[in-house]
Design a protein around this motif. Structure first.
Motif, short mmCIF file in Angstrom:
data_model
loop_
_atom_site.label_atom_id
_atom_site.label_comp_id
_atom_site.label_asym_id
_atom_site.label_seq_id
_atom_site.Cartn_x
_atom_site.Cartn_y
_atom_site.Cartn_z
N GLU A 16 0.86 -1.18 0.00
CA GLU A 16 0.00 0.00 0.00
C GLU A 16 0.89 1.22 0.00
N ILE A 17 0.49 2.22 -0.76
CA ILE A 17 1.25 3.46 -0.83
C ILE A 17 0.31 4.61 -0.49
N PHE A 18 0.73 5.42 0.45
CA PHE A 18 -0.04 6.58 0.88
C PHE A 18 0.75 7.82 0.51
N ILE A 19 0.13 8.73 -0.23
CA ILE A 19 0.81 9.94 -0.71
C ILE A 19 0.09 11.15 -0.16
N GLY A 20 0.85 12.11 0.34
CA GLY A 20 0.25 13.32 0.85
C GLY A 20 1.20 14.50 0.75
N ARG A 46 10.60 17.48 -2.83
CA ARG A 46 10.30 18.92 -2.72
C ARG A 46 10.46 19.54 -4.09
N GLN A 47 9.56 20.43 -4.41
CA GLN A 47 9.61 21.14 -5.69
C GLN A 47 10.55 22.34 -5.58
N GLU A 56 2.50 15.41 -10.41
CA GLU A 56 2.84 14.01 -10.67
C GLU A 56 4.32 13.73 -10.43
N ILE A 57 5.17 14.72 -10.71
CA ILE A 57 6.60 14.52 -10.52
C ILE A 57 6.92 14.32 -9.04
N GLY A 58 6.33 15.12 -8.19
CA GLY A 58 6.53 14.96 -6.75
C GLY A 58 6.05 13.61 -6.27
N VAL A 63 7.22 8.44 -4.13
CA VAL A 63 6.89 7.01 -4.13
C VAL A 63 8.10 6.18 -4.53
N GLY A 64 8.82 6.61 -5.54
CA GLY A 64 10.03 5.89 -5.95
C GLY A 64 11.02 5.78 -4.80
#
Length: 89
Positions: A16-20, A46-47, A56-58, A63-64
């Motif tokens: 599971e991956i959680f992105i915030g 960080r941008q 999407e890049i962040g 995630v990577g």
């Protein structure tokens, strides 16, 4: 494949991956559930303020990085299990 039955024994592990967004950056938590144990790792991105905003890049970077850290943790655990369970000659 087992020699006696010809059936393949499979297992399913869940990730599971959680992105915030937090503190001006993207954070991802990756959790691996093997059914016997759970491992987790995090990644961040960080941008650059001078770059155009492409969310999407962040996400991809965070995630990577989380998955890479999770892989490192899994390999370390495997090394520890080998050391504890395999007889060295």
């Amino acid at each position: 494949m087992t020699a006696s039955t010809g059936h393949v024994h499979t297992k399913t592990w869940h990730v599971e991956i959680f992105i915030g967004e937090r503190d001006g950056g993207t954070h991802a938590d990756a959790r691996l559930d093997t059914g016997e144990r759970t491992l987790s790792a995090t990644g961040t991105a960080r941008q650059n303020p001078h770059d155009p905003g492409v969310p999407e890049i962040g996400d991809e970077l965070a995630v990577g990085r989380a998955l890479s850290a999770l892989a490192d943790e899994l390999l370390q655990l495997a090394d520890e299990d080998v050391d504890a369970n395999v007889t060295h000659r």
